[in-house]
Motif scaffolding. Structure first.
Motif, PDB file in Angstrom:
ATOM      1  N   ASP A 235       0.859  -1.178   0.000  1.00 35.97           N
ATOM      2  CA  ASP A 235       0.000   0.000   0.000  1.00 35.97           C
ATOM      3  C   ASP A 235       0.900   1.234   0.000  1.00 35.97           C
ATOM      4  O   ASP A 235       1.222   1.798   1.056  1.00 35.97           O
ATOM      5  N   ARG A 238      -0.003   7.678  -0.666  1.00 39.61           N
ATOM      6  CA  ARG A 238      -0.610   8.592  -1.632  1.00 39.61           C
ATOM      7  C   ARG A 238      -0.259  10.031  -1.250  1.00 39.61           C
ATOM      8  O   ARG A 238       0.047  10.308  -0.088  1.00 39.61           O
ATOM      9  N   ASN A 261      -1.200   6.085  -8.009  1.00 43.27           N
ATOM     10  CA  ASN A 261      -1.627   5.115  -6.998  1.00 43.27           C
ATOM     11  C   ASN A 261      -2.982   4.544  -7.380  1.00 43.27           C
ATOM     12  O   ASN A 261      -3.790   5.205  -8.046  1.00 43.27           O
ATOM     13  N   LYS A 263      -6.193   2.597  -5.278  1.00 42.50           N
ATOM     14  CA  LYS A 263      -6.628   2.397  -3.895  1.00 42.50           C
ATOM     15  C   LYS A 263      -7.852   1.496  -3.797  1.00 42.50           C
ATOM     16  O   LYS A 263      -8.790   1.611  -4.578  1.00 42.50           O
ATOM     17  N   ASN A 313      -0.095  -1.826  -6.171  1.00 41.22           N
ATOM     18  CA  ASN A 313      -1.172  -0.832  -6.269  1.00 41.22           C
ATOM     19  C   ASN A 313      -0.693   0.437  -6.965  1.00 41.22           C
ATOM     20  O   ASN A 313      -1.023   1.559  -6.571  1.00 41.22           O
ATOM     21  N   LYS A 407     -10.483   5.297  -8.645  1.00 39.10           N
ATOM     22  CA  LYS A 407      -9.550   4.831  -7.618  1.00 39.10           C
ATOM     23  C   LYS A 407      -8.085   5.156  -7.966  1.00 39.10           C
ATOM     24  O   LYS A 407      -7.173   4.778  -7.247  1.00 39.10           O
TER      25      LYS A 407
END
Length: 423
Positions: A235, A238, A261, A263, A313, A407
């Motif tokens: 992760d 951001r 990114n 998410k 991601n 996203k």
């Protein structure tokens, strides 16, 4: 094709029986959660194990043995995928039906286990001569990154994105880390690697898989129980505002890398929708939005491509261009991404992308290594099998693409400006 799984206490054997190929392909995969402090050691170790062994102390001994096994190929690959590190020992060999030797299958299958389990050691230390050969080769590989504008641009872009993220770390390690390794520390790490890594074995070919499994169980002596959880996803942080970085290098063209990114992706979005999204935006070649905007309509660049890092991601767009074209290229990349987020996708773009994916699937199922790779990630992370993908792609709607686009958020814009542009 017939899929089968054989379960053992310390590893599993996954088989794909098919008569599509004359050769057979086996991979012994040791995998674990990524630890960047061990990347250099792990990569070094796999190269050492594949170079020589106790039974085949010199490289030429191993080459001769592989030639005797009807020119089989054996090599090792260490890679990083998201938060996973994978070390694959790969064996390609001729189908036994083409060989007049009743012991051939047993002899060829036992070879990689002999090499892995009996390394070239002396007094709790790896062979010094082989060690120096491998060290020199790895240092050359690290240095060569600076010679490739695409690789170097990505390495620098990820470093600036977050130098502490596992995403930014090279599986080769750094020059300093490689130079710290000794034959003794490598010996210590060998036991940690063998006892801690999770393990699966994959094999594809027209073989009696029950016999294959029997041979493997007799020659693979992995007795270490491992049951810790595997966390494959990263992760990455951001940003509220995009990071802008510009550096210079002595290349013939400027490299631009734009990172986004992603998410909270669902499983369907990560493995299905994202592939179609990328096909429309960039990887669809002449029909993609970015190709049309950057090359066809504005003649801004020499090349444009994308990388989908679904386990990190992250999504990256790479452009090779003259530095004077960078501002407009950035503007058009952002514009194309906004079109994807808002659903500004024509029916022709949508249908063409699906057709191209179907064609790609027809091609990839004829590739033995791709089939194996797909089956491996299916067993580890639940990636859909190729045979199910056409039906899944067919179910993707425009609304699904818009929901996925929402996203995405831009993280950085990295420019590796070429000193040679002015020339």
């Amino acid at each position: 094709m017939k899929y089968k799984k054989f379960e053992f206490d310390t590893y599993n054997v996954y088989t794909i029986k098919t008569d599509k190929f004359k050769n057979c392909h086996m991979e012994i995969m040791f995998y674990d959660n990524a630890c960047s402090e061990e990347f250099a050691l792990r990569n070094f170790l796999v190269d050492m194990l594949c170079h020589s062994s106790k039974k085949y102390p010199k490289r030429k001994d191993m080459v001769i043995k592989l030639e005797e096994l009807y020119q089989s190929f054996f090599y090792g690959v260490t890679s990083k995928v998201g938060n996973m590190v994978l070390s694959n020992f790969v064996l390609d060999f001729l189908n036994p039906s083409f060989v007049q030797d009743e012991h051939y299958l047993r002899n060829v299958l036992q070879f990689p286990f002999e090499v892995i389990e009996n390394p070239n050691l002396l007094d709790k230390s790896f062979d010094e001569r082989t060690f120096k050969i491998i060290q020199k080769r790895i240092l050359a590989d690290i240095e060569s990154i600076k010679e490739n504008p695409v690789n170097y641009a990505f390495r620098r872009a990820l470093y600036h994105m977050d130098k502490d993220s596992i995403t930014s770390k090279s599986i080769l390690g750094t020059k300093e880390e490689v130079l710290k390794i000794t034959p003794e520390t490598l010996y210590d790490y060998y036991h940690k690697f063998y006892s801690k890594s999770l393990c699966n074995i994959y094999i594809i070919g027209n073989l009696d898989m029950d016999e294959v499994n029997k041979i493997i169980s007799e020659h693979f002596h992995n007795r270490c129980m491992k049951n810790h959880a595997l966390d494959p996803y990263v992760d990455n942080k951001r940003r509220s505002r995009e990071l802008k970085v510009k550096e210079t290098a002595d290349f013939n063209q400027t490299s631009l890398v734009v990172g986004f990114n992603m998410k909270d992706l669902t499983k369907e979005e990560r493995f299905i929708t994202l592939t179609l999204f990328d096909e429309i935006l960039c990887s669809g070649g002449l029909n993609s939005k970015l190709y049309k905007a950057l090359r066809e309509e504005n003649e801004l660049c020499y090349s444009v491509s994308s990388i989908v890092s679904k386990y990190d991601n992250m999504y990256y767009v790479y452009v090779g261009l003259d530095k004077k074209n960078v501002p407009l290229a950035i503007k058009l990349i952002k514009k194309s991404m906004k079109e994807m987020m808002s659903g500004k996708i024509s029916n022709e773009e949508f249908c063409t992308a699906k057709k191209q994916l179907y064609t790609s699937l027809d091609i990839v199922v004829d590739n033995q290594n791709s089939l194996m790779n797909n089956y491996a990630f299916h067993s580890i992370t639940g990636t859909p099998l190729y045979k199910d993908l056409k039906e899944k792609y067919d179910l993707v709607t425009l609304k699904d693409l818009v929901n996925l686009g929402k996203k995405f958020k831009i993280n950085f814009v990295y420019e590796l400006e070429s000193k040679g542009d002015d020339k």
